[in-house]
Scaffold this motif. Structure first.
Motif, short mmCIF file in Angstrom:
data_model
loop_
_atom_site.label_atom_id
_atom_site.label_comp_id
_atom_site.label_asym_id
_atom_site.label_seq_id
_atom_site.Cartn_x
_atom_site.Cartn_y
_atom_site.Cartn_z
N THR A 176 -4.37 -31.19 5.00
CA THR A 176 -3.26 -30.81 5.15
C THR A 176 -4.03 -28.97 4.28
O THR A 176 -3.14 -28.31 4.54
CB THR A 176 -2.54 -31.43 3.66
N GLY A 177 -4.67 -29.16 2.94
CA GLY A 177 -5.64 -27.97 3.42
C GLY A 177 -6.16 -27.29 4.10
O GLY A 177 -6.14 -26.19 3.65
N GLY A 178 -6.70 -28.20 4.64
CA GLY A 178 -7.42 -27.31 5.46
C GLY A 178 -6.28 -26.30 6.95
O GLY A 178 -6.51 -25.72 7.51
N TRP A 217 -6.99 -33.04 1.90
CA TRP A 217 -8.56 -32.00 2.29
C TRP A 217 -8.07 -31.89 3.91
O TRP A 217 -7.81 -30.72 4.54
CB TRP A 217 -9.58 -32.37 2.79
N ALA A 267 -3.49 -25.58 5.88
CA ALA A 267 -2.71 -24.97 5.62
C ALA A 267 -4.27 -23.02 5.28
O ALA A 267 -3.52 -22.08 5.27
CB ALA A 267 -2.91 -24.59 3.75
N PHE A 268 -4.61 -23.14 5.35
CA PHE A 268 -6.18 -22.03 5.88
C PHE A 268 -6.36 -22.04 7.25
O PHE A 268 -6.74 -20.83 7.27
CB PHE A 268 -7.64 -22.55 5.23
N VAL A 269 -5.27 -22.18 8.22
CA VAL A 269 -5.92 -22.24 9.21
C VAL A 269 -5.27 -20.67 9.92
O VAL A 269 -5.57 -19.79 10.37
CB VAL A 269 -4.73 -23.24 10.67
N LEU A 299 -4.60 -17.68 8.03
CA LEU A 299 -5.49 -17.03 7.58
C LEU A 299 -7.01 -17.02 8.56
O LEU A 299 -7.59 -15.73 8.55
CB LEU A 299 -6.05 -17.15 5.63
N VAL A 300 -7.33 -17.87 8.52
CA VAL A 300 -8.73 -18.23 9.28
C VAL A 300 -8.30 -17.33 10.79
O VAL A 300 -9.59 -16.32 11.61
CB VAL A 300 -9.03 -19.40 9.70
#
Length: 314
Positions: free
Chosen positions: A5-7, A3, A9-11, A13-14
């Motif tokens: 690592t997935g978070g 979770w 990865a979205f940095v 994009l955010v």
């Protein structure tokens, strides 16, 4: 932890969404007042900052304020196009020579220089362009070019801006393309040579198709750098706020360069509308950059399929 690592990865994009939302919120009043005039006219005036505030369509702005950035868009696109047309072929050819023709020690040394050039601050390159490159070209090169294309040679202007941008993105594209060429398996290249292909035919039929999508990506990196460049362009472009370039030597401005040169003046606007208009211009630049990346992605998909040669002419 998956979770986490997935978070992470979205940095990115955010961050992108946050930037676009902030620009959109800041630019909304300017969007409402400027309308399509903002994109179709070349006149740009902050108005009378010392006069009264006028309200139009519920938006307060200085008296006489008139915002049109068509000239900025044209300057941005043309200077970036000149840089890309010059820099991408030069970078690819330089990478081919470094990887396949030079001795290993010399190749390593030149590769280090490329990476060093990519890290030079843009203001240093802009100063070099303003003090050295621009005057030299205006005195010795531009007169011959003006005979063909017309216009009055000048040390500042569209062509100088494009050349300075090309100098800035060559190291980026060349270094990336060099690393791509090193991934091409020697077995395929040696096999093509054994089938009777010349060195150029091996490059054209094996090496370039093998990394074609990567080269497109490297070119997009360089173009994105050129689109968003500020100080280097501001120092060599001539910075004309209104109008579009009439020749290769005419003064121009770009969206990014104008934002950085006009922000101080915009902050003197007590209504805040000038800053909101600059935010709208920044939003336009973000959209242009996004469109370039989308077009590049489509192009990558078209060239991603790689076919290896099995004989001369295939």
């Amino acid at each position: 932890m998956p979770w986490a690592t997935g978070g992470i990865a979205f940095v990115p994009l955010v961050g992108l969404v946050f930037i676009v939302v902030v620009l959109l919120v800041e630019a909304l009043p300017a969007l409402r007042y400027n309308g399509w005039h903002f994109f179709t006219h070349t006149d740009f005036s902050l108005g009378n900052s010392y006069g009264g505030i006028v309200t139009s369509d519920g938006v307060g702005h200085p008296q006489g304020a008139d915002y049109g950035i068509l000239g900025w868009i044209v300057g941005t696109v043309l200077s970036t196009a000149i840089a890309a047309v010059i820099a991408v072929p030069v970078s690819v050819f330089a990478a081919l020579v470094i990887v396949f023709k030079l001795p290993r020690r010399l190749s390593t040394g030149i590769g280090f220089v490329l990476e060093l050039l990519a890290g030079i601050p843009s203001v240093v390159i802009g100063l070099w362009g303003a003090l050295t490159l621009g005057p030299f070209l205006a005195a010795h090169v531009y007169p011959a070019i003006s005979v063909v294309v017309g216009g009055t040679p000048s040390r500042q202007g569209l062509l100088t801006s494009g050349l300075v941008l090309a100098m800035m993105i060559v190291p980026i594209v060349a270094a990336t393309t060099r690393d791509l060429f090193r991934t091409v398996p020697s077995l395929q290249r040696d096999g093509a040579t054994a089938l009777g292909l010349t060195d150029w035919e091996v490059v054209r039929a094996v090496t370039l198709p093998w990394v074609s999508s990567g080269i497109v990506g490297a070119a997009v990196l360089g173009i994105a750098r050129a689109l968003g460049e500020t100080m280097a362009v501001a120092m060599v472009s001539g910075v004309i706020l209104s109008g579009s370039p009439s020749s290769l030597f005419a003064p121009i401005t770009t969206i990014a360069a104008t934002i950085v040169t006009q922000l101080d003046s915009a902050l003197t606007d007590s209504s805040g509308f000038a800053v909101r208009s600059l935010a709208e211009a920044a939003l336009v630049l973000a959209v242009i950059t996004l469109l370039v990346n989308v077009l590049a992605r489509l192009l990558v998909r078209r060239v991603a399929a790689t076919g290896l040669p099995v004989g001369r002419g295939v």
